[in-house]
Design an enzyme around this catalytic site. Structure first.
Site, mmCIF file in Angstrom:
data_model
loop_
_atom_site.group_PDB
_atom_site.id
_atom_site.type_symbol
_atom_site.label_atom_id
_atom_site.label_comp_id
_atom_site.label_asym_id
_atom_site.label_seq_id
_atom_site.Cartn_x
_atom_site.Cartn_y
_atom_site.Cartn_z
ATOM 1 N N ASP A 247 0.766 -0.958 -0.093
ATOM 2 C CA ASP A 247 0.056 -0.006 0.041
ATOM 3 C C ASP A 247 1.005 1.126 -0.081
ATOM 4 O O ASP A 247 1.398 1.538 1.053
ATOM 5 C CB ASP A 247 -1.020 0.068 1.287
ATOM 6 C CG ASP A 247 -1.792 1.047 1.058
ATOM 7 O OD1 ASP A 247 -1.825 2.206 0.306
ATOM 8 O OD2 ASP A 247 -3.073 0.859 1.739
ATOM 9 N N ARG B 56 -12.593 -3.130 -5.487
ATOM 10 C CA ARG B 56 -13.138 -2.682 -6.681
ATOM 11 C C ARG B 56 -12.704 -3.264 -7.870
ATOM 12 O O ARG B 56 -11.593 -3.673 -8.247
ATOM 13 C CB ARG B 56 -12.847 -0.928 -6.831
ATOM 14 C CG ARG B 56 -13.574 -0.048 -5.721
ATOM 15 C CD ARG B 56 -15.017 -0.100 -6.201
ATOM 16 N NE ARG B 56 -16.008 0.812 -5.319
ATOM 17 C CZ ARG B 56 -16.444 0.480 -4.204
ATOM 18 N NH1 ARG B 56 -16.325 -0.923 -3.588
ATOM 19 N NH2 ARG B 56 -16.906 1.438 -3.565
ATOM 20 N N GLU C 228 -19.576 -3.746 -13.677
ATOM 21 C CA GLU C 228 -20.757 -4.064 -12.938
ATOM 22 C C GLU C 228 -21.837 -3.050 -13.080
ATOM 23 O O GLU C 228 -21.621 -1.847 -12.959
ATOM 24 C CB GLU C 228 -20.520 -4.724 -11.620
ATOM 25 C CG GLU C 228 -19.908 -3.592 -10.379
ATOM 26 C CD GLU C 228 -19.416 -3.984 -9.139
ATOM 27 O OE1 GLU C 228 -20.252 -3.624 -8.441
ATOM 28 O OE2 GLU C 228 -18.622 -5.097 -9.126
ATOM 29 N N HIS D 144 -20.731 -8.435 -5.471
ATOM 30 C CA HIS D 144 -20.458 -7.244 -4.894
ATOM 31 C C HIS D 144 -21.199 -7.175 -3.623
ATOM 32 O O HIS D 144 -21.971 -6.151 -3.283
ATOM 33 C CB HIS D 144 -20.661 -6.001 -5.660
ATOM 34 C CG HIS D 144 -19.975 -4.824 -5.049
ATOM 35 N ND1 HIS D 144 -19.608 -3.804 -5.986
ATOM 36 C CD2 HIS D 144 -19.469 -4.636 -3.833
ATOM 37 C CE1 HIS D 144 -18.729 -2.806 -5.333
ATOM 38 N NE2 HIS D 144 -18.784 -3.417 -4.123
#
Length: 388
Positions: free
Chosen positions: A142, A207, A236, A253
């Protein structure tokens, strides 16, 4: 005061009716006809929110009851003088529960695996904390983390993307960004996916656009050793059905769709709106929650890994979500409708923290591990063991 809200937001009336008139709207039907004279707009992540919907309307505040905010055109909102907020971290525990359900469903001996985490914000950080409490070796990537705020042990687990991709299990929880020096869009393309070690497990619950879905589909056509779990998809609700047929588990999701996570999101936006209106926030999720606390589950296994697997799947079995999406895609030619319907009609799911676990016989190791995962653990006589 007129408040227009996504009809799928739980407890929307219970929280907001005292602030004004609440108009609940199906998200795909939300239009300027609804927003033109609205003061407050409360949404989830289904519909993009920007100039087309809001320019020239009376809306003064937009709150999204979700952790992610990439569906909000924040720059446009600010230029129009509209304040906005999200609900960061509201569904973090729900997504981590989803990941552990995946471990259990795939029968992974995750205690002996190296787990790579891409994106260590609210969700990735919560997953990291649970895993390290269990003694699991983690590698984290990250570039946006402020390392000075981390402990020495946490800093030691930070590494580069290539090292994370060599873990036994790779979990993706990065937000979707398309600008800046660390854009996450298609962070995992064909080159990165090829670096996954033989027999690896890839879990994506952040995501959809973080993985190049076309590259992933081509990769899975050539490799049958990978286990891939996708909860998020590019484009989506119009998902790639050929890709869904090739993944090990594919869900619509819903990783963060626990009732707790969604309701906490509503509570956060309610508090933010009250602050915006300079009115006291008088309601809480704890007050409005009607679920019986400390629901008890009795286990039959004493082996640590099997006990954890039994506890997890007794509360939440991700395979059921996979089967629901698979059947919906087979029987409905319109994938968009099938995907949205499953999200709208998602069954009640509560987080691990709502459940007490009773063991066949007291086992300190198992009790400690169950608590690290997020459960309340009790002994065979139903008494809490505070010594663990």
């Amino acid at each position: 005061m007129k408040i227009v809200a996504d009809e799928n937001i739980p407890l929307i009336h219970e929280f907001f009716d005292s602030l004004g008139e609440v108009i609940a709207v199906a998200p795909r039907e939300l239009s300027r006809a609804h927003t033109v004279d609205a003061d407050i707009l409360a949404v989830r992540s289904t519909v993009p929110i920007g100039r087309t919907l809001l320019e020239g309307t009376a809306v003064k505040y937009v709150g999204t009851c979700t952790a992610g905010v990439d569906h909000l055109d924040s720059k446009a909102l600010e230029e129009m003088g509209i304040q906005w907020s999200g609900a960061p971290g509201c569904n973090a525990n729900a997504v981590v529960d989803y990941v552990f359900s995946t471990f259990a469903a795939l029968e992974l001996d995750f205690l002996r695996c190296t787990v790579g985490i891409i994106g260590c914000g609210h969700v990735g950080g919560a997953l990291y904390r649970r895993l390290t409490q269990l003694g699991v070796s983690c590698r984290c990537y990250d570039p946006l983390l402020k390392t000075e705020q981390l402990t020495a042990a946490q800093q030691a687990d930070l590494t580069n993307l290539e090292a994370v991709l060599q873990a036994d299990i790779v979990c993706i929880h990065a937000p979707l960004t398309k600008t800046g020096p660390h854009s996450s869009y298609h962070l995992l393309g064909a080159e990165q996916l090829a670096q996954l070690k033989p027999g690896a497990t890839l879990i994506s619950a952040g995501r959809g656009g973080v993985i190049d879905n076309a590259a992933l589909r081509r990769g899975l056509e050539q490799r049958d050793d990978l286990r891939v779990v996708l909860d998020v998809w590019e484009s989506e609700p119009d998902i790639d059905t050929a890709l869904h047929e090739r993944v090990t588990l594919g869900t619509p999701h819903i990783a963060g769709h626990s009732y707790d996570g969604k309701a906490k999101g509503t509570e956060i936006i309610y508090q933010n709106v009250c602050e915006f209106l300079q009115r006291p926030a008088t309601k809480t999720f704890a007050q409005l929650d009607s679920f019986a606390p400390n629901h008890l589950i009795r286990l039959t296994h004493t082996d640590p890994l099997e006990a954890m697997r039994e506890a997890i799947l007794s509360v939440y079995d991700v395979r059921l979500d996979h089967q629901r999406l698979k059947q919906a895609l087979q029987h409905k030619p319109d994938t968009r409708v099938a995907f949205d319907k499953l999200r709208k009609n998602y069954p009640m799911r509560r987080e691990f923290s709502n459940y007490r676990i009773e063991l066949p016989q007291f086992n300190e190791q198992v009790t400690t591990q169950l608590r690290a995962i997020g459960f309340q653990a009790v002994d065979a006589q139903g008494k809490d063991r505070e010594t663990c």
